[in-house]
Write a protein that holds these residues in place. Sequence first.
Motif, PDB file in Angstrom:
ATOM      1  N   ARG A 168       0.579  -1.134  -0.060  1.00 35.79           N
ATOM      2  CA  ARG A 168      -0.020  -0.007  -0.020  1.00 35.79           C
ATOM      3  C   ARG A 168       0.813   1.310  -0.118  1.00 35.79           C
ATOM      4  N   ASP A 169       1.735   1.466   0.810  1.00 35.61           N
ATOM      5  CA  ASP A 169       2.749   2.691   0.898  1.00 35.61           C
ATOM      6  C   ASP A 169       3.646   2.656  -0.250  1.00 35.61           C
ATOM      7  N   LYS A 170       3.891   1.613  -0.811  1.00 39.28           N
ATOM      8  CA  LYS A 170       4.780   1.416  -1.936  1.00 39.28           C
ATOM      9  C   LYS A 170       3.897   2.365  -3.151  1.00 39.28           C
ATOM     10  N   LEU A 171       2.721   1.945  -3.183  1.00 40.45           N
ATOM     11  CA  LEU A 171       1.768   2.502  -4.415  1.00 40.45           C
ATOM     12  C   LEU A 171       1.447   3.727  -4.094  1.00 40.45           C
ATOM     13  N   ILE A 172       1.152   4.081  -2.901  1.00 33.86           N
ATOM     14  CA  ILE A 172       0.796   5.592  -2.625  1.00 33.86           C
ATOM     15  C   ILE A 172       2.189   6.412  -2.927  1.00 33.86           C
ATOM     16  N   ASP A 173       3.183   6.011  -2.363  1.00 30.69           N
ATOM     17  CA  ASP A 173       4.481   6.784  -2.569  1.00 30.69           C
ATOM     18  C   ASP A 173       4.973   6.991  -4.019  1.00 30.69           C
ATOM     19  N   LYS A 174       4.768   5.752  -5.055  1.00 30.61           N
ATOM     20  CA  LYS A 174       4.869   6.163  -6.286  1.00 30.61           C
ATOM     21  C   LYS A 174       3.834   6.891  -7.134  1.00 30.61           C
ATOM     22  N   ILE A 175       2.935   6.853  -6.699  1.00 27.50           N
ATOM     23  CA  ILE A 175       1.532   7.477  -7.247  1.00 27.50           C
ATOM     24  C   ILE A 175       1.919   9.065  -7.244  1.00 27.50           C
ATOM     25  N   LEU A 176       2.190   9.453  -5.860  1.00 28.99           N
ATOM     26  CA  LEU A 176       2.455  10.782  -5.610  1.00 28.99           C
ATOM     27  C   LEU A 176       3.845  11.599  -5.932  1.00 28.99           C
ATOM     28  N   LYS A 177       4.725  10.614  -6.164  1.00 26.61           N
ATOM     29  CA  LYS A 177       6.199  10.974  -6.777  1.00 26.61           C
ATOM     30  C   LYS A 177       5.965  11.133  -8.120  1.00 26.61           C
ATOM     31  N   ASN A 178       5.237  10.313  -8.877  1.00 26.02           N
ATOM     32  CA  ASN A 178       5.361  10.480 -10.469  1.00 26.02           C
ATOM     33  C   ASN A 178       4.098  11.040 -10.936  1.00 26.02           C
ATOM     34  N   ILE A 179       3.140  11.438 -10.435  1.00 28.69           N
ATOM     35  CA  ILE A 179       2.023  12.123 -11.123  1.00 28.69           C
ATOM     36  C   ILE A 179       1.724  13.498 -10.173  1.00 28.69           C
ATOM     37  N   ASP A 180       1.681  14.698 -10.939  1.00 27.19           N
ATOM     38  CA  ASP A 180       1.305  15.877 -10.159  1.00 27.19           C
ATOM     39  C   ASP A 180      -0.084  16.059 -10.052  1.00 27.19           C
ATOM     40  N   GLU A 194      -6.539  15.585 -10.226  1.00 26.87           N
ATOM     41  CA  GLU A 194      -7.251  16.951 -10.876  1.00 26.87           C
ATOM     42  C   GLU A 194      -7.149  16.704 -12.269  1.00 26.87           C
ATOM     43  N   PHE A 195      -8.325  17.499 -12.755  1.00 25.12           N
ATOM     44  CA  PHE A 195      -8.724  17.640 -14.283  1.00 25.12           C
ATOM     45  C   PHE A 195      -8.958  16.671 -15.136  1.00 25.12           C
ATOM     46  N   ILE A 196      -9.567  15.414 -14.359  1.00 24.68           N
ATOM     47  CA  ILE A 196      -9.852  14.078 -15.122  1.00 24.68           C
ATOM     48  C   ILE A 196     -11.108  13.659 -14.393  1.00 24.68           C
ATOM     49  N   ILE A 204      -2.165   6.829 -18.518  1.00 22.93           N
ATOM     50  CA  ILE A 204      -3.393   7.138 -18.565  1.00 22.93           C
ATOM     51  C   ILE A 204      -3.996   8.850 -18.153  1.00 22.93           C
ATOM     52  N   VAL A 205      -3.123   9.181 -16.985  1.00 24.80           N
ATOM     53  CA  VAL A 205      -3.446  10.269 -16.519  1.00 24.80           C
ATOM     54  C   VAL A 205      -3.103  11.423 -17.428  1.00 24.80           C
ATOM     55  N   ALA A 206      -1.930  11.013 -17.893  1.00 22.84           N
ATOM     56  CA  ALA A 206      -1.165  12.124 -18.950  1.00 22.84           C
ATOM     57  C   ALA A 206      -2.281  12.239 -20.391  1.00 22.84           C
ATOM     58  N   ARG A 207      -2.707  11.077 -20.551  1.00 20.03           N
ATOM     59  CA  ARG A 207      -3.252  11.150 -21.820  1.00 20.03           C
ATOM     60  C   ARG A 207      -4.856  11.853 -21.665  1.00 20.03           C
ATOM     61  N   LEU A 208      -5.435  11.486 -20.579  1.00 17.81           N
ATOM     62  CA  LEU A 208      -6.731  12.111 -20.095  1.00 17.81           C
ATOM     63  C   LEU A 208      -6.380  13.659 -19.986  1.00 17.81           C
ATOM     64  N   ARG A 209      -5.603  14.006 -19.437  1.00 20.83           N
ATOM     65  CA  ARG A 209      -5.130  15.491 -18.908  1.00 20.83           C
ATOM     66  C   ARG A 209      -4.866  16.335 -20.268  1.00 20.83           C
ATOM     67  N   ALA A 210      -4.382  15.741 -21.470  1.00 18.88           N
ATOM     68  CA  ALA A 210      -3.980  16.133 -22.420  1.00 18.88           C
ATOM     69  C   ALA A 210      -5.341  16.605 -23.318  1.00 18.88           C
ATOM     70  N   LYS A 233      -4.002  25.141 -19.461  1.00 20.86           N
ATOM     71  CA  LYS A 233      -3.911  26.390 -18.701  1.00 20.86           C
ATOM     72  C   LYS A 233      -3.202  26.661 -17.512  1.00 20.86           C
ATOM     73  N   ILE A 234      -3.362  25.588 -17.017  1.00 13.78           N
ATOM     74  CA  ILE A 234      -2.478  25.413 -15.606  1.00 13.78           C
ATOM     75  C   ILE A 234      -0.923  25.305 -15.913  1.00 13.78           C
ATOM     76  N   LYS A 235      -0.820  24.398 -16.821  1.00 14.39           N
ATOM     77  CA  LYS A 235       0.639  23.924 -17.261  1.00 14.39           C
ATOM     78  C   LYS A 235       1.290  25.350 -18.012  1.00 14.39           C
ATOM     79  N   GLU A 236       0.400  26.169 -18.581  1.00 13.55           N
ATOM     80  CA  GLU A 236       1.072  27.526 -19.126  1.00 13.55           C
ATOM     81  C   GLU A 236       1.132  28.572 -18.365  1.00 13.55           C
ATOM     82  N   GLY A 237       0.787  28.232 -16.821  1.00 14.68           N
ATOM     83  CA  GLY A 237       0.810  29.237 -15.816  1.00 14.68           C
ATOM     84  C   GLY A 237      -0.432  30.309 -15.940  1.00 14.68           C
ATOM     85  N   LYS A 238      -1.340  30.078 -16.848  1.00 11.16           N
ATOM     86  CA  LYS A 238      -2.465  31.011 -16.881  1.00 11.16           C
ATOM     87  C   LYS A 238      -3.320  30.805 -15.660  1.00 11.16           C
TER      88      LYS A 238
END
Length: 392
Positions: free
Chosen positions: A269-281, A302-304, A374-380, A387-392
């Motif tokens: 569980r802790d490994k799964l949590i740690d990897k998600i939080l570290k690799n996805i913003d 957020e954003f999906i 998947i998160v990257a694809r859906l957020r795209a 807009k968040i990525k562009e700092g707007k």
Amino acid sequence: MGKYIYMDNSATTPVKQEVLDEMLPYFNIKYGNPSSIYSLGSQSKNAVEISREKIAKVLNAKTKEIFFTAGGSESDNWALKGVAFANKDKGNHIITSKIEHHGILHTCEYLKKQGFDITYLDVDEYGLIDLDQLKEAITDKTILISIMFANNEIGTIQPIEEVSRIAKEKGVYFHTDAVQAVGHIEIDVNELNIDLLSMSAHKFYGPKGIGALYIRQGVKIDPLISGGAQEGNRRAGTENLPSIVGMAKAIELAYENLNENNARLIKLRDKLIDKILKNIDYVRLNGHPINRLPGNVNVCFEFIEGESLLLSLDMEGIAASSGSACTSGSLEPSHVLLAIGLPHEIAHGSLRLSLGDFNTEEEVDFVVEKLIEIVARLRAMSPLYEKIKEGK
């Protein structure tokens, strides 16, 4: 599709082979009605009582305090309705929390229509109730407090010992929906001063359609079903013999190596949590960071939308669930996530991954790898994220 990865063990678990093997003879060999007086019936009756004894032993309860039901929702309904109607001469006030399972919340709605007064306690950002608010909520009309042992969505474990102590001091019955906890956490009903406790076998590798309600001796409660003398004249109907036997075997297995199994699950569980939080913003962990079920991981992206995330995971051979109710046809997000303070737009992007006995480190690594993609694809596809990525 390759191997199917099942990470929805909070929803249900597979029946373990040892449990199935124990059940099989009671379908077509030892099939007697436990109420019959001939030997085949007596044999079945004995199997029911041995099963009851096994379950009672795990909870440190008396054998006659275990009553078989069709599952957690039925046990919850019986606990609330049974106590409410049996004690209405004393009072009409029931206290529960805003993050209970619908088996509790919908029963409370029903009781409110019958003239009972219901208080719903708030929870903090981790899903914990406020003990001071609980104390203040108790009146001379309070007859029952019902607080779940551990939350089915975010995994937070409530301070059950403190809740039961407050109830006992005030002379109020205390019920806990322990459907997510039994089979995963050590529970001593005497040490914790629990009056009523709900459980369901399919949450700990037993069959579906069988559960139990622990009722402390002396608790004033109405019968659930009238018609026969089964379950101490409290729940009529021929016993579900194979499932009762299977439930007893499953709970035995669950507590044989509980500490060792939980240590392994917590590590995963802790490994799964740690990897998600570290690799996805833009991701948030829901529930208490420490006082949570060993296998529970609940996060919001957020954003999906949670539904799109679930469908994408399923296409990769991964079974999970979402706190959002959108998959059941509702546009409303989880009542639990709203209760801990999440805005609708974030709550809609929730994902629950619940680990079990058969999950591995390799599966955790694979799931995180696919989640990143998947998160990257859906957020795209999200204009707001761009807009968040562009700092707007």
